[in-house]
Design an enzyme around this catalytic site. Sequence first.
Site, PDB file in Angstrom:
ATOM      1  N   ASN A 133      -9.070 -10.966  34.443  1.00 35.56           N
ATOM      2  CA  ASN A 133      -9.932 -10.256  35.385  1.00 35.56           C
ATOM      3  C   ASN A 133     -11.399 -10.582  35.123  1.00 35.56           C
ATOM      4  OD1 ASN A 133      -8.028  -8.825  36.938  1.00 35.56           O
ATOM      5  ND2 ASN A 133      -7.760  -7.318  35.314  1.00 35.56           N
ATOM      6  N   CYS A 190      -1.309 -10.649  39.027  1.00 37.40           N
ATOM      7  CA  CYS A 190      -1.601  -9.289  38.574  1.00 37.40           C
ATOM      8  C   CYS A 190      -0.300  -8.596  38.198  1.00 37.40           C
ATOM      9  CB  CYS A 190      -2.327  -8.528  39.683  1.00 37.40           C
ATOM     10  SG  CYS A 190      -2.980  -6.926  39.164  1.00 37.40           S
ATOM     11  N   HIS A 191      -0.424  -7.462  37.526  1.00 35.37           N
ATOM     12  CA  HIS A 191       0.757  -6.724  37.067  1.00 35.37           C
ATOM     13  C   HIS A 191       1.196  -5.646  38.059  1.00 35.37           C
ATOM     14  CE1 HIS A 191      -0.531  -8.442  33.214  1.00 35.37           C
ATOM     15  NE2 HIS A 191      -1.693  -7.875  33.434  1.00 35.37           N
ATOM     16  N   HIS A 194      -6.095  -5.630  43.241  1.00 34.45           N
ATOM     17  CA  HIS A 194      -6.364  -4.243  42.878  1.00 34.45           C
ATOM     18  C   HIS A 194      -6.680  -3.365  44.090  1.00 34.45           C
ATOM     19  CE1 HIS A 194      -7.327  -4.762  38.280  1.00 34.45           C
ATOM     20  NE2 HIS A 194      -6.148  -5.256  38.639  1.00 34.45           N
TER      21      HIS A 194
END
Length: 433
Positions: free
Chosen positions: A148, A169-170, A199
């Site tokens: 990030n 991303c997770h 996000h």
Amino acid sequence: MSKIIFLGAGSSVFAKNVLGDCMGVAALQGFEFALFDIDHERLKDSAQMLNNIKTNLGSTVNIVAYTDREEALRDAKYVINAIQVGGYEPSTIIDFEIPKKYGLRQTIADTIGIGGIFRSLRTIPVMMDIAEDMQEVCPDAWLLNYTNPMATLTGCMLRYTDIKTVGLCHSVQVCASDLLKDLDMPTDNIQWKIAGTNHLAWLLEINRNGQDLYPEIKKRALEKQQTKHHDMVRYELMHRFGYYVTESSEHNAEYHPYFIKRQYPELIERFNIPLDEYPRRCISQIADWKKMRVDLINDQNLSHIRTHEYGSYILEAMETDQPIKIGGNVLNTDGLISNLPTSACVEVPCLIDASGVTPTYVGNLPEQLAALNRTNINTQLLTIEAAVTGKKEHIYHAAMLDPHTSAELSIDVIVSLCDELIEAHGDWLPKCK
């Protein structure tokens, strides 16, 4: 021998998850797993840990630790990036403590916001150096970026280098199931669609066997909002804007101008917002690592069960040509999301196979969602502009366009804050014009 390199391998737990996953993939047996980190002690720890896992899984990969990045990258087929430039001390402390002097509070500060801007400015030059090395020694390699701020770093790589890059991303792969679990709803046989920016991607559809689950989700979410819980910001956004967002409430509290406000301090309690959450996590992780290091690194019986991280599944699909679908961060080329800028980095469904990463066309987001995305994209694009031009004025522009920063501070104060942050970061930032 084909090679996978992990940049930032001193992050032992994450290296365990991603490379441990890869060790169990038949198509990746015989690969060299190259490890690189500027912290040579942590690098050695990770190599020892991964060798223990390799033995217990019966894997035939070859684990090699490098202290020279260019040599580690040489002839790599896949590059996994998980670096953090500046670390908790001094950089994260600077990102939080100086804005706090100006009355600007943050929760995570790694995506946008004043902390996200300066994390980008520290990291983009290192990423560009990595791209230059890759162009020399592994120009055809795929870069899987986990670092990030995802949208700025991945967007910069895709716009200003020739390196094939996808950002991972997770939160995307667990968004729908975690939401249903939180509302005590079944998670079997669900279908969902997510798109937006990293996000700040939106759960556009969620259904079970063709039945739309959103009406029941919204009903239960409104009921749950009557008592304090961990996800109050996202439930409020869903109530007001109509859709659930991928990343956590502590993140989203600082992506918008509505929640962290000096004039309305009661909002912190009302929405259960954990100010200074990331520094607390860092301190806890540092303390926990000191306790767990010996057990994790020296455990000769250490094994691994494959996680939900995308990395190993992507490499397996590319090696076997057995397609999978992921949520990936890519450039909005040709308007994948039609009502967002083509220069933006977007998070959309992507097909992965032997040909690489093929993003899918989404079309228009609901206009209110696109509008929220654009407020974040503005800051992301100006941050990239600041990094590639070295012009201080674009740092100011990025901060002045940030939703949370601009809602709290005047233009003059924003400029003063940026100047103090530039000075405090010193050599962690390139010299500004």
